[in-house]
Design a protein around this motif. Structure first.
Motif, mmCIF file in Angstrom:
data_model
loop_
_atom_site.group_PDB
_atom_site.id
_atom_site.type_symbol
_atom_site.label_atom_id
_atom_site.label_comp_id
_atom_site.label_asym_id
_atom_site.label_seq_id
_atom_site.Cartn_x
_atom_site.Cartn_y
_atom_site.Cartn_z
ATOM 1 N N GLN A 1 0.825 -1.207 0.000
ATOM 2 C CA GLN A 1 0.000 0.000 0.000
ATOM 3 C C GLN A 1 0.859 1.257 0.000
ATOM 4 O O GLN A 1 0.498 2.266 -0.611
ATOM 5 C CB GLN A 1 -0.931 -0.005 1.208
ATOM 6 C CG GLN A 1 -2.100 -0.964 1.058
ATOM 7 C CD GLN A 1 -3.138 -0.780 2.144
ATOM 8 O OE1 GLN A 1 -3.101 0.191 2.891
ATOM 9 N NE2 GLN A 1 -4.076 -1.707 2.228
ATOM 10 N N VAL B 1 -2.111 -5.219 5.027
ATOM 11 C CA VAL B 1 -3.566 -5.210 5.145
ATOM 12 C C VAL B 1 -4.166 -4.875 3.788
ATOM 13 O O VAL B 1 -3.486 -4.389 2.890
ATOM 14 C CB VAL B 1 -4.035 -4.182 6.199
ATOM 15 C CG1 VAL B 1 -3.591 -4.591 7.592
ATOM 16 C CG2 VAL B 1 -3.494 -2.792 5.872
ATOM 17 N N ALA B 2 -5.444 -5.129 3.661
ATOM 18 C CA ALA B 2 -6.161 -4.813 2.422
ATOM 19 C C ALA B 2 -7.302 -3.861 2.752
ATOM 20 O O ALA B 2 -7.903 -3.937 3.828
ATOM 21 C CB ALA B 2 -6.724 -6.089 1.779
ATOM 22 N N TYR B 3 -7.579 -2.944 1.823
ATOM 23 C CA TYR B 3 -8.709 -2.038 2.039
ATOM 24 C C TYR B 3 -10.008 -2.823 2.053
ATOM 25 O O TYR B 3 -10.218 -3.727 1.244
ATOM 26 C CB TYR B 3 -8.762 -0.977 0.939
ATOM 27 C CG TYR B 3 -7.632 0.020 1.019
ATOM 28 C CD1 TYR B 3 -7.494 0.850 2.124
ATOM 29 C CD2 TYR B 3 -6.697 0.117 -0.004
ATOM 30 C CE1 TYR B 3 -6.457 1.755 2.215
ATOM 31 C CE2 TYR B 3 -5.650 1.028 0.077
ATOM 32 C CZ TYR B 3 -5.542 1.845 1.183
ATOM 33 O OH TYR B 3 -4.512 2.737 1.269
ATOM 34 N N ARG B 4 -10.870 -2.476 2.993
ATOM 35 C CA ARG B 4 -12.160 -3.155 3.081
ATOM 36 C C ARG B 4 -13.016 -2.821 1.862
ATOM 37 O O ARG B 4 -12.991 -1.700 1.356
ATOM 38 C CB ARG B 4 -12.898 -2.736 4.362
ATOM 39 C CG ARG B 4 -12.227 -3.262 5.623
ATOM 40 C CD ARG B 4 -13.132 -3.072 6.842
ATOM 41 N NE ARG B 4 -12.520 -3.635 8.032
ATOM 42 C CZ ARG B 4 -11.782 -2.973 8.894
ATOM 43 N NH1 ARG B 4 -11.558 -1.689 8.689
ATOM 44 N NH2 ARG B 4 -11.269 -3.554 9.944
ATOM 45 N N TYR C 1 -9.880 1.129 -5.586
ATOM 46 C CA TYR C 1 -9.438 0.867 -4.221
ATOM 47 C C TYR C 1 -7.975 1.280 -4.105
ATOM 48 O O TYR C 1 -7.118 0.796 -4.844
ATOM 49 C CB TYR C 1 -9.616 -0.608 -3.862
ATOM 50 C CG TYR C 1 -11.047 -0.954 -3.541
ATOM 51 C CD1 TYR C 1 -11.557 -0.763 -2.252
ATOM 52 C CD2 TYR C 1 -11.907 -1.447 -4.519
ATOM 53 C CE1 TYR C 1 -12.879 -1.051 -1.951
ATOM 54 C CE2 TYR C 1 -13.224 -1.751 -4.228
ATOM 55 C CZ TYR C 1 -13.707 -1.556 -2.938
ATOM 56 O OH TYR C 1 -15.019 -1.844 -2.646
ATOM 57 N N GLY C 2 -7.701 2.183 -3.186
ATOM 58 C CA GLY C 2 -6.353 2.711 -3.065
ATOM 59 C C GLY C 2 -6.189 3.980 -3.875
ATOM 60 O O GLY C 2 -7.137 4.511 -4.462
ATOM 61 N N LEU D 1 -10.097 4.539 0.231
ATOM 62 C CA LEU D 1 -9.000 4.186 1.130
ATOM 63 C C LEU D 1 -9.605 3.997 2.511
ATOM 64 O O LEU D 1 -9.400 4.794 3.434
ATOM 65 C CB LEU D 1 -7.916 5.259 1.115
ATOM 66 C CG LEU D 1 -7.229 5.418 -0.242
ATOM 67 C CD1 LEU D 1 -7.827 6.584 -1.041
ATOM 68 C CD2 LEU D 1 -5.729 5.640 -0.085
ATOM 69 N N ALA E 1 -8.569 -0.705 6.993
ATOM 70 C CA ALA E 1 -7.939 -1.892 6.424
ATOM 71 C C ALA E 1 -8.093 -3.094 7.348
ATOM 72 O O ALA E 1 -8.191 -2.968 8.568
ATOM 73 C CB ALA E 1 -6.477 -1.620 6.161
ATOM 74 N N THR F 1 -4.759 -9.549 5.942
ATOM 75 C CA THR F 1 -4.976 -10.584 4.918
ATOM 76 C C THR F 1 -4.366 -11.886 5.417
ATOM 77 O O THR F 1 -3.296 -12.304 4.976
ATOM 78 C CB THR F 1 -4.331 -10.161 3.592
ATOM 79 O OG1 THR F 1 -2.943 -9.840 3.837
ATOM 80 C CG2 THR F 1 -5.006 -8.925 3.029
ATOM 81 N N ASP G 1 2.212 -3.979 9.130
ATOM 82 C CA ASP G 1 0.802 -3.758 9.412
ATOM 83 C C ASP G 1 0.054 -5.028 9.793
ATOM 84 O O ASP G 1 -0.977 -4.961 10.475
ATOM 85 C CB ASP G 1 0.113 -3.121 8.200
ATOM 86 C CG ASP G 1 0.535 -1.675 7.988
ATOM 87 O OD1 ASP G 1 1.364 -1.180 8.773
ATOM 88 O OD2 ASP G 1 0.043 -1.049 7.025
ATOM 89 N N LYS H 1 1.580 1.039 12.083
ATOM 90 C CA LYS H 1 0.945 1.359 10.798
ATOM 91 C C LYS H 1 1.540 2.631 10.172
ATOM 92 O O LYS H 1 0.826 3.519 9.730
ATOM 93 C CB LYS H 1 -0.580 1.529 10.962
ATOM 94 C CG LYS H 1 -1.282 0.390 11.732
ATOM 95 C CD LYS H 1 -1.136 -0.945 11.065
ATOM 96 C CE LYS H 1 -1.976 -2.028 11.742
ATOM 97 N NZ LYS H 1 -1.473 -2.506 13.032
#
Length: 591
Positions: A299, A372-375, A392-393, A498, A501, A504, A552, A559
């Motif tokens: 990210q 982490v991944a964006y929800r 996303y992002g 964004l 998060a 994963t 993260d 973070k």
């Protein structure tokens, strides 16, 4: 006199400002791709000659003595679609009411994509520092430099090159492209591929099927051609490739690792934490393999400009930071495989196995740095337009497509702030939508001040996006005040999500303990019943010996890019300790 007269045609005393603001471009007079505008009166020969001698081959170096002439010149260039890459101005006063600070601030509105540098005599730094710092915070210019003191002032040129490089990556169309793509229009596949290649620092040229280059590439495709078609020199074109195929065409595949190969450390994830682990592990002689499901950089790699990272006073883009770290680790011997991440871990006693689909990699130790991944947003009308105005992002590759439009950024963290600042160079208006009353609780102060000083950015507190749609591309959004639930429909060509998060970790075996939110537990945070012989795991070690978590994805991490890098580097001594334990355990008994 042509605006683009060559150096041979214009001597040091002939670079007149008035003609530059009034001449029309003639056919074939565009000799270079972009303009470097220098505004100086007191130090004309020193500054113009220094810049022209270094950059005159690749840029048209244009000079004016007054603010009025500089403004008129820029307006003329813009009217003729001539790109302006860099504006360099002395801070000293020009004609009445104008100085360099006011002029550079004005240029922010006229040509927001250009980088702006203020020049000041070295003798005035001590008395001007507070003013300089305040004017940068107010967005009046990007940085300040001392006027060159003589030939080969490399500190001065280092800054110039950094800004020209950043402009060339984020604004200019590439003149020499690593990859060619033929497409018949926008698509989610094309958007994902372009974003991946952009984040990897690979210049791309897009061609229509009717263009000369497009027809030539179509003719080289064997079998049925499906868009997008991707071509890399020396390799057959790929028809509607997956992201994994694109990545493997550049970096190779984990399937190519010889059977029986054992790595000292396998790093899962190539964000700042994973990259730091790779650099320090490989530099200390450990056989190091890095697996990343997306683009190198994670990210952080999507950040258009990180300004609070140690050692980069003028800031650095996430892509550049990741690119440098990848090259650094590779030179020490680390192997990188991108486009497909780990799918499972098989826990062992003295070593573990990492699976990437059918490929199996043996690892004495594992460093998990998957981040982490964006929800997901979850609104169908918006989800259907991912890649067609919805991203996303930060999706920096899409920023140029937002020129002259309104975009909405959802999120209140640093990544959202950096995305908004970058988008404001292109979009006419950027709205940051946050659920709280503002940004103070979640964003760094320096970014908040830059956003407050940016007239194109509006922060809407207590605001949520509840709907959106369009005919093949995002056209509108519905914003809602989360206190009154009052909806408002607005036109929007871009939505950049964004959101909060989530880790994963679904593919990681259950033996690796997690907290209530799914983040990996390490050190003394691991439940005592999972300690080995009553001894807690090392600081960054999980509940499974030899498996470490950094960045993260780790429970309790900060973070931030710097802290993630620190954790990645700190994992390497722990890896050494684990390898020492394994060697001792496998020693033959003493007699």
């Amino acid at each position: 006199m042509s605006v683009f007269a060559s150096e041979d045609e214009l001597g040091p005393e002939e670079v007149g400002p008035e003609e530059l603001g009034t001449e029309e471009l003639g056919p074939g007079e565009r000799l270079t791709p972009a303009i470097v505008l220098v505004v100086t009166e007191d130090n004309r020969n020193t500054i113009v000659d220094e810049i022209r001698s270094r950059y005159g081959r690749d840029y048209s170096v244009v000079f004016t003595e007054t603010a009025a002439a500089a403004i008129e010149t820029v307006k003329t260039l813009l009217a003729q679609d001539v790109p302006v890459a860099l504006i360099v101005s002395e801070l000293s006063a020009f004609e009445e009411g104008w100085n360099g600070s006011r002029l550079l601030h004005k240029m922010r509105y006229l040509v927001p994509t250009a980088r702006r540098i203020a020049l000041i005599p070295a003798s005035k730094f001590g008395t001007s520092f507070d003013d300089l710092r305040g004017e940068i915070s107010a967005g009046k210019y990007d940085t300040y430099l001392a006027i060159p003191q003589g030939q080969r002032d490399e500190e001065f040129h280092t800054a110039i090159v950094e800004y020209l490089s950043d402009w060339g990556w984020s604004v200019a169309a590439p003149e020499v492209a690593f990859i060619q793509i033929v497409t018949d229009g926008p698509s989610s596949e094309l958007s994902a591929i372009r974003d991946f290649l952009d984040r990897m620092g690979m210049p791309v040229q897009i061609h229509s099927p009717e263009s000369l280059a497009g027809r030539a590439l179509l003719a080289s495709v064997e079998g049925k051609a499906e868009f997008p078609i991707l071509s890399r020199a020396g390799r057959p074109p790929l028809s509607r490739p997956t992201l994994a195929q694109v990545a493997e065409s550049v970096y190779g595949s984990a399937d190519s690792i010889p059977e029986g190969t054992v790595s000292d450390v396998v790093v899962l994830g190539a964000g700042p934490a994973g990259l730091a682990a790779a650099v320090y592990g490989a530099s200390e002689g450990l056989s190091t393999t890095v697996l990343e499901s997306g683009a190198i950089g994670g990210q952080a790699g999507t950040s258009s400009m990180i300004k609070n990272y140690l050692g980069f006073p003028r800031g650095i883009s996430g892509m550049r930071l990741a690119q440098r770290a990848r090259i650094q680790a590779s030179r020490f011997g680390a192997q990188f495989f991108s486009g497909r991440g780990a799918t499972s871990i098989e826990v062992g006693t003295d070593h573990h196995h990492v699976r990437v689909d059918d490929a199996k990699i043996c690892a004495r130790t594992i460093v998990i740095a998957t981040g982490v991944a964006y929800r997901r947003f979850g609104v169908r009308g918006i989800e259907d337009l991912v890649g067609a105005g919805v991203y996303y992002g930060a999706a920096t590759s899409a920023a140029r497509e937002m020129t002259g439009k309104h975009v909405v950024v959802v999120g209140g963290g640093n990544s959202a702030g950096q995305a908004a600042m970058h988008l404001s160079r292109f979009a006419d208006a950027v709205t940051i939508a946050v659920r709280r009353d503002g940004l103070a609780e979640t964003m760094s102060d320096y970014l908040i001040r830059e956003i407050q000083a940016n007239p194109r950015i509006t922060v809407r507190g207590y605001t949520e996006v509840i709907d959106g749609g369009g005919d093949g591309h995002l056209e509108w959004l519905t914003l809602c005040d989360n206190r009154t639930r009052t909806p408002e429909r607005v036109e929007a060509a871009g939505l950049f999500l964004l959101l909060g998060a989530a880790p994963t970790c679904d593919w990681i075996p259950a033996q690796v303990a997690r907290d209530d939110h799914g983040f990996l537990l390490t050190g003394r945070s691991v439940p005592k019943e999972l300690w080995v012989d009553g001894v807690p795991p090392a600081f960054l070690e999980t509940s499974v010996p030899g498996i470490f978590a950094v960045g993260d994805v780790r429970s309790g991490s900060m973070k931030r890019v710097a802290s993630a890098s620190g954790e990645g580097a700190s994992s390497v001594p722990l890896v050494h300790d684990r390898l020492s334990q394994l060697r001792l355990a496998n020693l033959p008994p003493s007699h």
